[in-house]
Design an enzyme around this catalytic site. Structure first.
Site, PDB file in Angstrom:
ATOM      1  N   LEU A 143      10.732   0.898   7.930  1.00  0.00           N
ATOM      2  CA  LEU A 143      10.082   1.269   6.539  1.00  0.00           C
ATOM      3  C   LEU A 143      10.969   2.523   6.260  1.00  0.00           C
ATOM      4  O   LEU A 143      10.932   3.449   7.118  1.00  0.00           O
ATOM      5  CB  LEU A 143       8.622   1.644   6.521  1.00  0.00           C
ATOM      6  CG  LEU A 143       8.316   2.116   5.412  1.00  0.00           C
ATOM      7  CD1 LEU A 143       7.920   0.823   4.431  1.00  0.00           C
ATOM      8  CD2 LEU A 143       7.107   2.974   5.362  1.00  0.00           C
ATOM      9  N   HIS A 158      -0.110 -21.035  -0.950  1.00  0.00           N
ATOM     10  CA  HIS A 158       0.821 -19.987  -0.663  1.00  0.00           C
ATOM     11  C   HIS A 158       1.415 -19.637  -1.783  1.00  0.00           C
ATOM     12  O   HIS A 158       1.853 -18.413  -1.863  1.00  0.00           O
ATOM     13  CB  HIS A 158       1.800 -20.826   0.260  1.00  0.00           C
ATOM     14  CG  HIS A 158       1.200 -20.861   1.863  1.00  0.00           C
ATOM     15  ND1 HIS A 158       0.043 -21.591   2.270  1.00  0.00           N
ATOM     16  CD2 HIS A 158       1.597 -20.425   2.971  1.00  0.00           C
ATOM     17  CE1 HIS A 158      -0.247 -21.386   3.203  1.00  0.00           C
ATOM     18  NE2 HIS A 158       0.622 -20.615   4.007  1.00  0.00           N
ATOM     19  N   LYS A 192       6.512  -2.296   2.370  1.00  0.00           N
ATOM     20  CA  LYS A 192       5.423  -1.584   2.589  1.00  0.00           C
ATOM     21  C   LYS A 192       4.023  -2.444   2.750  1.00  0.00           C
ATOM     22  O   LYS A 192       3.141  -2.345   1.761  1.00  0.00           O
ATOM     23  CB  LYS A 192       4.983  -0.314   2.199  1.00  0.00           C
ATOM     24  CG  LYS A 192       4.476   0.623   3.023  1.00  0.00           C
ATOM     25  CD  LYS A 192       4.480   2.098   2.639  1.00  0.00           C
ATOM     26  CE  LYS A 192       3.666   3.056   2.823  1.00  0.00           C
ATOM     27  NZ  LYS A 192       3.403   3.285   4.333  1.00  0.00           N
ATOM     28  N   TYR A 215       0.533  -1.143   0.107  1.00  0.00           N
ATOM     29  CA  TYR A 215       0.018  -0.092   0.170  1.00  0.00           C
ATOM     30  C   TYR A 215       0.747   1.106   0.004  1.00  0.00           C
ATOM     31  O   TYR A 215       2.002   1.334   0.241  1.00  0.00           O
ATOM     32  CB  TYR A 215      -0.795   0.114   1.080  1.00  0.00           C
ATOM     33  CG  TYR A 215      -0.337   0.183   2.773  1.00  0.00           C
ATOM     34  CD1 TYR A 215       0.517  -0.564   3.255  1.00  0.00           C
ATOM     35  CD2 TYR A 215      -0.530   1.564   2.765  1.00  0.00           C
ATOM     36  CE1 TYR A 215       1.011  -0.119   4.388  1.00  0.00           C
ATOM     37  CE2 TYR A 215      -0.145   1.997   4.359  1.00  0.00           C
ATOM     38  CZ  TYR A 215       0.927   1.327   4.967  1.00  0.00           C
ATOM     39  OH  TYR A 215       1.495   1.581   6.021  1.00  0.00           O
ATOM     40  N   GLU A 229      11.746   1.994  14.901  1.00  0.00           N
ATOM     41  CA  GLU A 229      10.496   3.189  14.431  1.00  0.00           C
ATOM     42  C   GLU A 229       9.532   2.884  15.175  1.00  0.00           C
ATOM     43  O   GLU A 229       9.303   2.290  15.959  1.00  0.00           O
ATOM     44  CB  GLU A 229      10.545   2.657  12.910  1.00  0.00           C
ATOM     45  CG  GLU A 229      10.015   1.367  12.764  1.00  0.00           C
ATOM     46  CD  GLU A 229       9.480   1.190  11.266  1.00  0.00           C
ATOM     47  OE1 GLU A 229       9.611   2.220  10.402  1.00  0.00           O
ATOM     48  OE2 GLU A 229       9.464   0.188  10.820  1.00  0.00           O
TER      49      GLU A 229
HETATM   50  N1  PMP Z   1       7.321   3.570   9.414  1.00  0.00           N
HETATM   51  C1  PMP Z   1       6.199   2.629   9.494  1.00  0.00           C
HETATM   52  C2  PMP Z   1       5.856   1.448   9.983  1.00  0.00           C
HETATM   53  C3  PMP Z   1       5.088   3.312   8.575  1.00  0.00           C
HETATM   54  O1  PMP Z   1       3.985   2.617   8.667  1.00  0.00           O
HETATM   55  C4  PMP Z   1       5.174   4.868   8.261  1.00  0.00           C
HETATM   56  C5  PMP Z   1       3.907   5.269   7.376  1.00  0.00           C
HETATM   57  N2  PMP Z   1       3.612   4.634   6.201  1.00  0.00           N
HETATM   58  C6  PMP Z   1       6.296   5.359   8.416  1.00  0.00           C
HETATM   59  C7  PMP Z   1       7.366   4.767   9.038  1.00  0.00           C
HETATM   60  C8  PMP Z   1       6.450   6.803   7.830  1.00  0.00           C
HETATM   61  O2  PMP Z   1       6.592   6.873   6.428  1.00  0.00           O
HETATM   62  P1  PMP Z   1       6.251   7.932   5.512  1.00  0.00           P
HETATM   63  O3  PMP Z   1       7.034   9.067   5.887  1.00  0.00           O
HETATM   64  O4  PMP Z   1       6.592   7.476   4.047  1.00  0.00           O
HETATM   65  O5  PMP Z   1       4.762   8.133   5.556  1.00  0.00           O
END
Ligand code: PMP
Length: 281
Positions: free
Chosen positions: A199, A100, A143, A31, A175
């Site tokens: 991410l 799977h 993602k 996504y 994070e």
């Molecule tokens: N880490 C995770 C796990 C996230 O879901 C997001 C938001 N999608 C972010 C970091 C921040 O990413 P972005 O700055 O691209 O929104």
């Protein structure tokens, strides 16, 4: 409410997906979330490139340029006028008998919708953040629409009246449940390197660029949880969060009042300026 699904714009009540969709059965999809501001979609190319890269990582054969071409027709169907909005896009591996292994020659299921949404000039919230064990998998760089680890840790924050959960893997801060985290110590900025444990946020990348522009030393170096109390400032980043100061992280209180640290504030102001520029290409 309109939804784009597999080439057609539907009223959301008429948009249907098979129960054998692999997104539904396996969470097998990718996504993306981005925001349309007055002057275009903020960092549109970066978001669409990330969507394509993530689809490529898990071998979903779909060309994001087809979806890109549908953004304006969808937004036009909402009659938003000059209202800003959030755009959600999701691509799954499509419909196939539940096995799977990746099915062959199955078209992806492609869905997109938008919601009226406005970003404050600066996010003035000072976040209360809890620490949670990072029990997610080892491909947090993808993602994925499978977000159980993220929603379970976020729910822990909500039940404790906190704003976000920040995750700790092997003693290291990775994070947030839906944000990246930065620390400041002796006027230097630190954030976890972009590897398989986080991410790589678009906002994270923008902040790294802003630090370079502002000649603030920035290091992609992870911070151990037991060093939090020696940090001067901390903030979260994300597409909808923008840059948000952290007042409390775990047991450590950075600011007792509504105060925002000087480097966090400088970056917030520089980020706010970027939104006035056309960054959509
Ligand atoms: N880490 C995770 C796990 C996230 O879901 C997001 C938001 N999608 C972010 C970091 C921040 O990413 P972005 O700055 O691209 O929104």
């Amino acid at each position: 409410e309109k939804v784009f699904l597999n080439g057609t714009i539907y009223s959301s009540n008429d948009a249907h997906i098979s129960v054998f969709d692999r997104g539904f059965l396996f969470g097998d999809g990718i996504y993306e979330v981005m925001v349309q501001l007055g002057n275009g979609i903020f960092y549109k190319k970066a978001h669409l490139d990330r969507l394509q890269e993530n689809l490529d990582k898990i071998n979903i054969p779909y060309d994001v340029s087809h979806l890109e071409a549908q953004i304006n027709p969808l937004l036009d169907s909402y009659n938003l006028g000059d209202k800003t909005c959030l755009i959600y896009m999701q691509v799954t591996r499509g419909v196939a008998p539940r096995k799977h292994a990746y099915p062959k020659d199955v078209p992806a299921t492609v869905m997109m919708y938008a919601l009226p949404f406005s970003l404050p000039h600066i996010n003035t919230k000072n976040m209360q953040v809890i620490l949670q064990p990072d029990f997610r998998w080892h491909r947090c760089d993808i993602k994925s629409i499978s977000l159980l680890g993220n929603i379970m840790t976020n729910e822990a924050a909500m039940t404790q009246n906190a704003d976000e959960a920040v995750l700790v893997r092997d003693g290291i801060i990775t994070e947030g449940s839906h944000t990246n985290i930065f620390f400041i110590k002796d006027e230097k900025v630190y954030t976890h390197p972009a590897n398989e444990h986080i991410l790589d946020g678009i906002t994270r990348k923008i902040v790294l660029e802003l630090c370079r522009d502002l000649e603030i030393t920035v290091m992609e170096k992870a911070i151990p949880a037991d060093k939090i109390s020696s940090m001067d400032e901390a903030f979260l980043t994300g597409t909808t969060t923008q840059i948000a100061s952290i007042s409390k992280l775990g047991e450590h209180v950075f600011h007792t009042s509504g105060a925002i640290g000087p480097i966090t504030l400088k970056l917030q102001e520089a980020f706010a300026k970027l939104k006035g520029l056309d960054s959509s290409t």
